[in-house]
Design a protein around this motif. Sequence first.
Motif, PDB file in Angstrom:
ATOM      1  N   UNK A 200       0.867  -1.186   0.000  1.00 13.18           N
ATOM      2  CA  UNK A 200       0.000   0.000   0.000  1.00 13.18           C
ATOM      3  C   UNK A 200       0.899   1.230   0.000  1.00 13.18           C
ATOM      4  N   UNK A 201       0.733   2.070  -1.012  1.00 11.90           N
ATOM      5  CA  UNK A 201       1.568   3.260  -1.173  1.00 11.90           C
ATOM      6  C   UNK A 201       0.679   4.492  -1.104  1.00 11.90           C
TER       7      UNK A 201
ATOM      8  N   UNK B 198       0.870  10.024  -9.483  1.00 10.01           N
ATOM      9  CA  UNK B 198       0.815   9.481 -10.848  1.00 10.01           C
ATOM     10  C   UNK B 198      -0.617   9.404 -11.351  1.00 10.01           C
ATOM     11  N   UNK B 199      -0.760   9.287 -12.650  1.00  5.50           N
ATOM     12  CA  UNK B 199      -2.078   9.205 -13.261  1.00  5.50           C
ATOM     13  C   UNK B 199      -2.783   7.910 -12.822  1.00  5.50           C
ATOM     14  N   UNK B 200      -3.984   8.010 -12.248  1.00  3.30           N
ATOM     15  CA  UNK B 200      -4.676   6.784 -11.800  1.00  3.30           C
ATOM     16  C   UNK B 200      -4.889   5.785 -12.929  1.00  3.30           C
ATOM     17  N   UNK B 201      -5.142   6.265 -14.132  1.00  7.42           N
ATOM     18  CA  UNK B 201      -5.392   5.350 -15.252  1.00  7.42           C
ATOM     19  C   UNK B 201      -4.161   4.500 -15.545  1.00  7.42           C
ATOM     20  N   UNK B 202      -2.970   5.098 -15.414  1.00 13.77           N
ATOM     21  CA  UNK B 202      -1.740   4.346 -15.622  1.00 13.77           C
ATOM     22  C   UNK B 202      -1.632   3.208 -14.626  1.00 13.77           C
TER      23      UNK B 202
ATOM     24  N   UNK C 268      -2.864  -3.047 -13.086  1.00 10.22           N
ATOM     25  CA  UNK C 268      -3.347  -3.897 -12.007  1.00 10.22           C
ATOM     26  C   UNK C 268      -3.224  -3.321 -10.620  1.00 10.22           C
ATOM     27  N   UNK C 269      -2.943  -2.025 -10.499  1.00  9.56           N
ATOM     28  CA  UNK C 269      -2.821  -1.393  -9.187  1.00  9.56           C
ATOM     29  C   UNK C 269      -4.183  -0.815  -8.799  1.00  9.56           C
ATOM     30  N   UNK C 270      -4.716  -1.244  -7.669  1.00 10.35           N
ATOM     31  CA  UNK C 270      -5.969  -0.668  -7.176  1.00 10.35           C
ATOM     32  C   UNK C 270      -5.696   0.751  -6.682  1.00 10.35           C
ATOM     33  N   UNK C 271      -6.665   1.627  -6.831  1.00  6.28           N
ATOM     34  CA  UNK C 271      -6.513   3.002  -6.352  1.00  6.28           C
ATOM     35  C   UNK C 271      -7.646   3.344  -5.392  1.00  6.28           C
ATOM     36  N   UNK C 272      -7.312   4.150  -4.390  1.00  5.85           N
ATOM     37  CA  UNK C 272      -8.280   4.640  -3.407  1.00  5.85           C
ATOM     38  C   UNK C 272      -8.045   6.129  -3.211  1.00  5.85           C
ATOM     39  N   UNK C 273      -9.124   6.875  -3.063  1.00  2.00           N
ATOM     40  CA  UNK C 273      -9.033   8.311  -2.826  1.00  2.00           C
ATOM     41  C   UNK C 273      -9.493   8.601  -1.406  1.00  2.00           C
ATOM     42  N   UNK C 274      -8.640   9.278  -0.635  1.00  2.00           N
ATOM     43  CA  UNK C 274      -8.955   9.626   0.742  1.00  2.00           C
ATOM     44  C   UNK C 274      -9.617  11.003   0.734  1.00  2.00           C
ATOM     45  N   UNK C 275     -10.887  11.094   1.113  1.00  2.27           N
ATOM     46  CA  UNK C 275     -11.591  12.385   1.039  1.00  2.27           C
ATOM     47  C   UNK C 275     -11.050  13.391   2.054  1.00  2.27           C
ATOM     48  N   UNK C 276     -11.225  14.668   1.716  1.00  4.52           N
ATOM     49  CA  UNK C 276     -10.853  15.764   2.632  1.00  4.52           C
ATOM     50  C   UNK C 276      -9.401  15.671   3.076  1.00  4.52           C
ATOM     51  N   UNK C 277      -8.528  15.249   2.173  1.00  5.00           N
ATOM     52  CA  UNK C 277      -7.127  15.059   2.539  1.00  5.00           C
ATOM     53  C   UNK C 277      -6.216  15.487   1.396  1.00  5.00           C
ATOM     54  N   UNK C 278      -5.038  15.969   1.788  1.00  4.95           N
ATOM     55  CA  UNK C 278      -3.979  16.247   0.830  1.00  4.95           C
ATOM     56  C   UNK C 278      -2.888  15.208   0.964  1.00  4.95           C
ATOM     57  N   UNK C 279      -1.637  15.641   0.692  1.00  8.25           N
ATOM     58  CA  UNK C 279      -0.522  14.690   0.726  1.00  8.25           C
ATOM     59  C   UNK C 279      -0.384  14.046   2.104  1.00  8.25           C
ATOM     60  N   UNK C 280      -0.610  14.817   3.176  1.00  8.53           N
ATOM     61  CA  UNK C 280      -0.485  14.236   4.515  1.00  8.53           C
ATOM     62  C   UNK C 280      -1.835  13.673   4.964  1.00  8.53           C
ATOM     63  N   UNK C 281      -2.305  12.715   4.201  1.00  8.92           N
ATOM     64  CA  UNK C 281      -3.608  12.101   4.458  1.00  8.92           C
ATOM     65  C   UNK C 281      -3.662  11.398   5.807  1.00  8.92           C
ATOM     66  N   UNK C 282      -2.520  10.905   6.306  1.00  9.75           N
ATOM     67  CA  UNK C 282      -2.509  10.228   7.606  1.00  9.75           C
ATOM     68  C   UNK C 282      -2.820  11.195   8.741  1.00  9.75           C
TER      69      UNK C 282
END
Length: 274
Positions: free
Chosen positions: A120-121, A227-231, A236-250
């Motif tokens: 998970x990146x 990176x571009x999500x489509x790429x 085969x890489x799953x993508x997730x978007x964390x709402x209300x967050x920027x780079x420091x999503x944690x």
Amino acid sequence: MHSLYLPQHDALVHWHDLAGTGLPLVCLPALSFAAAANFLDVVCDPALADARRILIDLPGSGFSEAAQDFDHTPRAHAAVVARVLDHLKPGPCVLFGHSMGGSVAMALAAARPDLVHHLVVAEGNLRPGGGAASRGIAQQDGAAYPAGGYPAQMHDIRAKAISGQPFYGFLHASWRLADPGALHGNASGLVDLDPELEQSFLNLACPRTYLYGAKSLARNVGSADVPEPELLRARGVATEVIPDAGHFMTRDNPAAVARVLARILAQPQGHRSF
């Protein structure tokens, strides 16, 4: 807190190991951050209460000593993480890396696939160039930075923290623990990132998930750490978007990050969803 001595680098590396069951979650922090500062709000979320959570301070960051004869590339950090995991013997893990830690996690998964069940990146750098923070540090002279650039930078960060800007209080707390030479080395390692890391990540056989902060996705698609999500999805890489967050999503939305990690940890150990 636990430690392991690395004789070839004359350094002690430290980590927190929070007890739990099932697949272990191993967390690798952002640019010269203490792992606890980076991940505490995530790993203490109720969604992860039953998981074993291992938070590793990379050399020269947090409570880990600066390593001697160390080049501070993601590959070098990955070798240290592998030493820690070989010492702990937790079995294949869910490896979670944020920002620089994501680049380290990718390098580790490529070098030691036996250690990684799911990668998970969170906005880890795939391409050379770094982010604004790493570029600003790396462009300074490495020999002069510890006694010159670093104190000046920390003075500015402290002033912003005193003025009531919360993120700078968070940044000051972490970087005041960092070894200045290691901070410069880490930043330079991201700016001069191995150009083969992206293809290595895209070619990995293990399940992979890439996390975006919604605010980053709206502004910075195509940059080194967005990176571009489509790429990714095409490889085969799953993508997730964390709402209300920027780079420091944690820090921005730790509960949402914890929920994603909890879902991954709950997958059957033979699961290979792409």
